[in-house]
Design an enzyme around this catalytic site. Sequence first.
Site, mmCIF file in Angstrom:
data_model
loop_
_atom_site.group_PDB
_atom_site.id
_atom_site.type_symbol
_atom_site.label_atom_id
_atom_site.label_comp_id
_atom_site.label_asym_id
_atom_site.label_seq_id
_atom_site.Cartn_x
_atom_site.Cartn_y
_atom_site.Cartn_z
ATOM 1 N N GLY A 1 0.832 -1.192 0.000
ATOM 2 C CA GLY A 1 0.000 0.000 0.000
ATOM 3 C C GLY A 1 0.867 1.243 0.000
ATOM 4 O O GLY A 1 2.018 1.219 -0.433
ATOM 5 N N CYS A 2 0.335 2.317 0.506
ATOM 6 C CA CYS A 2 1.049 3.588 0.551
ATOM 7 C C CYS A 2 2.324 3.449 1.378
ATOM 8 O O CYS A 2 2.299 2.939 2.494
ATOM 9 C CB CYS A 2 0.143 4.650 1.166
ATOM 10 S SG CYS A 2 0.959 6.230 1.425
ATOM 11 N N PHE A 3 3.436 3.917 0.838
ATOM 12 C CA PHE A 3 4.694 3.754 1.575
ATOM 13 C C PHE A 3 4.735 4.578 2.849
ATOM 14 O O PHE A 3 5.474 4.256 3.771
ATOM 15 C CB PHE A 3 5.925 3.982 0.714
ATOM 16 C CG PHE A 3 6.001 5.206 -0.152
ATOM 17 C CD1 PHE A 3 5.332 6.391 0.127
ATOM 18 C CD2 PHE A 3 6.779 5.172 -1.309
ATOM 19 C CE1 PHE A 3 5.433 7.503 -0.694
ATOM 20 C CE2 PHE A 3 6.900 6.274 -2.135
ATOM 21 C CZ PHE A 3 6.221 7.446 -1.820
ATOM 22 N N TRP A 4 3.939 5.624 2.950
ATOM 23 C CA TRP A 4 3.901 6.411 4.190
ATOM 24 C C TRP A 4 3.440 5.536 5.354
ATOM 25 O O TRP A 4 3.966 5.627 6.461
ATOM 26 C CB TRP A 4 2.964 7.595 4.055
ATOM 27 C CG TRP A 4 3.318 8.592 3.009
ATOM 28 C CD1 TRP A 4 4.559 8.834 2.469
ATOM 29 C CD2 TRP A 4 2.426 9.504 2.368
ATOM 30 N NE1 TRP A 4 4.475 9.842 1.545
ATOM 31 C CE2 TRP A 4 3.184 10.272 1.450
ATOM 32 C CE3 TRP A 4 1.067 9.736 2.485
ATOM 33 C CZ2 TRP A 4 2.612 11.266 0.664
ATOM 34 C CZ3 TRP A 4 0.496 10.722 1.700
ATOM 35 C CH2 TRP A 4 1.267 11.474 0.796
#
Length: 179
Positions: free
Chosen positions: A12-15
């Site tokens: 998913g989102c790397f953040w």
Amino acid sequence: MAESEQAIVAGGCFWCTEAVFRDVIGVTAVESGYIGGDKPDPTYKEVCSGTTGHAEGVKVTYDPDTISLAQIYDVFLGTHDPTQLNRQGNDVGTQYRSAIFPLDDAQKAEAEAAIERWNAENDGTAVTTIEGGEWYPAEDYHQEYWEGEGQRNPYCQAVIPPKLMKLRKSFQKYLKEDA
């Protein structure tokens, strides 16, 4: 003391993934970036377009005397939904796929074992892929995003805390003392 090792995962989102691994014992660095595509040095805008084939991933540097690769992979699989194909929640596209990017044959075998372990212990079947690719660090403003801008981003405020709670609930023994 063993030399540091690295693992690359995308979920998913790397953040979100970066925020999770920053709280794990033995993890000495986490870098957000792009992997698994065919365009050299992609930008965030290009990766978000879905045309480069890259995933948003994180490179986790860790001390193998403190945490094993198997444990890194278990935390990874246990803090996102590896049953969702090319998405995590509202983030949709191949750049948000669940994937492990082993750096050698031993890591590949460990990735296969981790996916098998997850499937045996959970209701559902992981669609997590095992892939190769060249690593490209994301732009500076993506690094340590949750610690800065992410705290003020309403989307991140809704998505990252539940992942951190999952880490605290399911992987308490892997948490840094200040996490």
